[in-house]
Each structure stands twice: as structure tokens, then as C-alpha cells.
Design an enzyme around this catalytic site. Structure first.
Site, PDB file in Angstrom:
ATOM      1  N   ASP A 132       0.873  -1.173   0.000  1.00 41.90           N
ATOM      2  CA  ASP A 132       0.000   0.000   0.000  1.00 41.90           C
ATOM      3  C   ASP A 132       0.914   1.228   0.000  1.00 41.90           C
ATOM      4  O   ASP A 132       2.096   1.127   0.364  1.00 41.90           O
ATOM      5  CB  ASP A 132      -0.861  -0.065   1.272  1.00 41.90           C
ATOM      6  CG  ASP A 132      -1.655   1.203   1.504  1.00 41.90           C
ATOM      7  OD1 ASP A 132      -2.213   1.741   0.517  1.00 41.90           O
ATOM      8  OD2 ASP A 132      -1.708   1.661   2.663  1.00 41.90           O
ATOM      9  N   ARG A 133       0.403   2.371  -0.420  1.00 42.54           N
ATOM     10  CA  ARG A 133       1.272   3.560  -0.484  1.00 42.54           C
ATOM     11  C   ARG A 133       1.110   4.446   0.765  1.00 42.54           C
ATOM     12  O   ARG A 133       2.007   4.494   1.602  1.00 42.54           O
ATOM     13  CB  ARG A 133       0.959   4.345  -1.772  1.00 42.54           C
ATOM     14  CG  ARG A 133       2.065   5.308  -2.171  1.00 42.54           C
ATOM     15  CD  ARG A 133       1.584   6.334  -3.192  1.00 42.54           C
ATOM     16  NE  ARG A 133       0.829   7.400  -2.560  1.00 42.54           N
ATOM     17  CZ  ARG A 133       0.299   8.437  -3.193  1.00 42.54           C
ATOM     18  NH1 ARG A 133       0.411   8.546  -4.506  1.00 42.54           N
ATOM     19  NH2 ARG A 133      -0.350   9.369  -2.531  1.00 42.54           N
ATOM     20  N   ASP A 134      -0.038   5.114   0.870  1.00 39.72           N
ATOM     21  CA  ASP A 134      -0.220   6.112   1.938  1.00 39.72           C
ATOM     22  C   ASP A 134      -0.252   5.450   3.314  1.00 39.72           C
ATOM     23  O   ASP A 134      -1.055   4.551   3.563  1.00 39.72           O
ATOM     24  CB  ASP A 134      -1.511   6.907   1.706  1.00 39.72           C
ATOM     25  CG  ASP A 134      -1.499   7.645   0.370  1.00 39.72           C
ATOM     26  OD1 ASP A 134      -0.458   8.221   0.015  1.00 39.72           O
ATOM     27  OD2 ASP A 134      -2.537   7.619  -0.322  1.00 39.72           O
ATOM     28  N   ASN A 164      -5.304   2.864  -3.397  1.00 38.03           N
ATOM     29  CA  ASN A 164      -6.595   3.499  -3.667  1.00 38.03           C
ATOM     30  C   ASN A 164      -6.382   5.004  -3.760  1.00 38.03           C
ATOM     31  O   ASN A 164      -5.796   5.595  -2.848  1.00 38.03           O
ATOM     32  CB  ASN A 164      -7.580   3.233  -2.517  1.00 38.03           C
ATOM     33  CG  ASN A 164      -8.136   1.817  -2.513  1.00 38.03           C
ATOM     34  OD1 ASN A 164      -7.944   1.047  -3.447  1.00 38.03           O
ATOM     35  ND2 ASN A 164      -8.837   1.469  -1.436  1.00 38.03           N
ATOM     36  N   GLN A 165      -6.844   5.615  -4.821  1.00 41.97           N
ATOM     37  CA  GLN A 165      -6.676   7.067  -4.976  1.00 41.97           C
ATOM     38  C   GLN A 165      -7.996   7.681  -5.443  1.00 41.97           C
ATOM     39  O   GLN A 165      -8.120   8.170  -6.573  1.00 41.97           O
ATOM     40  CB  GLN A 165      -5.529   7.367  -5.972  1.00 41.97           C
ATOM     41  CG  GLN A 165      -4.154   6.943  -5.481  1.00 41.97           C
ATOM     42  CD  GLN A 165      -3.672   7.731  -4.251  1.00 41.97           C
ATOM     43  OE1 GLN A 165      -4.081   8.882  -4.030  1.00 41.97           O
ATOM     44  NE2 GLN A 165      -2.825   7.121  -3.426  1.00 41.97           N
ATOM     45  N   ARG A 177     -10.778  -1.195  -6.536  1.00 46.15           N
ATOM     46  CA  ARG A 177     -10.561  -0.480  -5.283  1.00 46.15           C
ATOM     47  C   ARG A 177     -10.527  -1.472  -4.125  1.00 46.15           C
ATOM     48  O   ARG A 177     -11.451  -2.264  -3.934  1.00 46.15           O
ATOM     49  CB  ARG A 177     -11.683   0.559  -5.080  1.00 46.15           C
ATOM     50  CG  ARG A 177     -11.482   1.414  -3.839  1.00 46.15           C
ATOM     51  CD  ARG A 177     -12.571   2.465  -3.661  1.00 46.15           C
ATOM     52  NE  ARG A 177     -12.546   2.936  -2.287  1.00 46.15           N
ATOM     53  CZ  ARG A 177     -11.713   3.879  -1.820  1.00 46.15           C
ATOM     54  NH1 ARG A 177     -10.875   4.486  -2.646  1.00 46.15           N
ATOM     55  NH2 ARG A 177     -11.736   4.212  -0.555  1.00 46.15           N
ATOM     56  N   ASP A 235      -1.878  -0.338   5.919  1.00 46.69           N
ATOM     57  CA  ASP A 235      -2.224   0.248   7.213  1.00 46.69           C
ATOM     58  C   ASP A 235      -3.728   0.348   7.433  1.00 46.69           C
ATOM     59  O   ASP A 235      -4.163   0.878   8.452  1.00 46.69           O
ATOM     60  CB  ASP A 235      -1.572   1.644   7.371  1.00 46.69           C
ATOM     61  CG  ASP A 235      -2.149   2.671   6.415  1.00 46.69           C
ATOM     62  OD1 ASP A 235      -2.611   2.272   5.318  1.00 46.69           O
ATOM     63  OD2 ASP A 235      -2.152   3.865   6.764  1.00 46.69           O
TER      64      ASP A 235
HETATM   65 MG    MG Z   1      -2.826   3.274   3.459  1.00 47.15          MG
END
Ligand code: MG
Length: 191
Positions: free
Chosen positions: A17-19, A62-63, A111, A138
Site C-alpha cells: 500500500d502507499r499512503d 486506492n486514490q 478499489r 495500514d
Molecule cells: Mg494506506
């Protein structure tokens, strides 16, 4: 946490995951340009370690800020271009990035917790075994997606209300996971 039973295979993919994993999450907001993208502590070092261990490293993010019209796909791709430059400069590797621009209300398969993005990774890299793969995230949707594909789930969180049966291991930082994995590989002389 000690990574007691985690096995990494040549066909394991590391899904990141990114963020909140690679970069600091903006609470109630979005990273809309490169100067808002701040790497998490030691994340670049973590990605370097992990890209030496995993044959495949894939970001799935997810963006829905795109779906909301807050930023465009072109702007997101500029953020990712800068991110990739920094990762490469620090001797890390990302093999592919998939993002889901859809609104949560669309319930689109891409998503998370939908499994569309790992399915796309499998199309791009057919040798990937999703059940041998590792999902690091996260959010509850990351963990639900990881469960849906049969991967091992790593939750990145300091304190979390996510129920324990949704993840297999928990670390504060991506680096803590990478460092623990590295120590296992070194002790087995596999690295
Ligand atoms: Mg995240």
C-alpha cells in the site's frame, strides 16, 4: 513482531500500500503533488532491503481523490515519477504501480478491498503466486484484500483497532518489517 512462519518464495510478490506505508498519510486529505509526498521514516531503506528479497514488488493504492476531482491522473503520475526517482536513487526497486481512481461508492473491483489490482499484477507478471504473496498496508481494506487473495498480511500501525484475525504480523514501520525479514534471511544465509 517476530516473523515466525513467513516463507518467501521465488514467486512471492510483495504488495505495498502507499499512503501510511511508504509515505506519510495526510489525514482527511490527499497527496496531490510531489512536494506533499513525504516518505515515512526509513521507508527508502526498507524498500531497498525488500527489493533484494522479493522478485516482485508492486504498489497497489486506492486514490479516490481522482474520482472526486481533487487531482488528476496526470498529477498522480507526476507524484509517482518523483517517488520512483527517489526509490531508484536509494537502490530500491518497484516493478509496477497500480492505482484505483474510483470513488468508494462505486464499489469497483479495483478499489481495495476488491482484488482487481493484484489480479492486474498477476496478468502483468503471470508467474506471481498470490497465495505466496505478502500484503503490507495500514488500513482494514488492505487486510481484507490480502485475506481475499490468500496472502500473508502485514499491518503497519502503532496502535490499531483492526481486529487481530485480519492480519498475521504487525509492525510500526515498513522498515521494522524489512529489518526483521533481513535478519531472518541473514541468519539462514539466504540473503
Ligand atoms: Mg494506506
Amino acid at each position: 513482531m517476530i516473523l515466525k512462519n513467513l516463507k518467501i518464495y521465488p514467486d512471492s510478490c510483495l504488495f505495498l500500500d502507499r499512503d501510511g506505508v511508504i509515505n506519510k498519510r495526510i489525514i482527511d486529505g490527499y497527496v496531490t503533488q510531489a512536494n506533499e509526498f513525504i516518505f515515512e521514516e526509513k521507508a527508502l531503506e526498507a524498500i531497498k532491503i525488500l527489493s533484494n528479497i522479493f522478485k516482485y514488488v508492486v504498489i497497489i493504492t486506492n486514490q479516490q481523490g481522482i474520482g472526486k476531482g481533487i487531482f488528476t491522473q496526470e498529477e498522480l503520475e507526476l507524484v509517482h515519477k518523483k517517488m520512483m526517482e527517489d526509490i531508484l536513487k536509494n537502490k530500491g526497486r518497484i516493478d509496477a504501480i497500480f492505482y484505483a481512481p474510483q470513488l468508494a461508492s462505486e464499489n469497483h473491483a479495483d478499489r481495495k478491498p476488491g482484488t482487481g489490482m493484484p489480479s492486474k499484477a498477476k496478468i502483468k507478471f503471470p508467474l506471481i503466486n498470490l497465495q505466496h504473496s505478502v500484503m503490507v498496508g495500514d488500513s482494514i481494506s488492505d487486510m481484507q484484500m490480502g485475506r481475499a487473495i490468500g496472502a500473508t498480511n502485514i499491518l503497519i500501525s502503532e496502535s490499531s483497532s483492526i481486529q487481530e484475525n485480519l492480519y498475521d504480523y504487525k509492525f510500526k514501520l515498513l522498515f521494522d518489517f524489512a529489518n526483521e525479514l533481513l535478519s531472518i534471511f541473514e541468519s539462514k544465509n539466504q540473503y
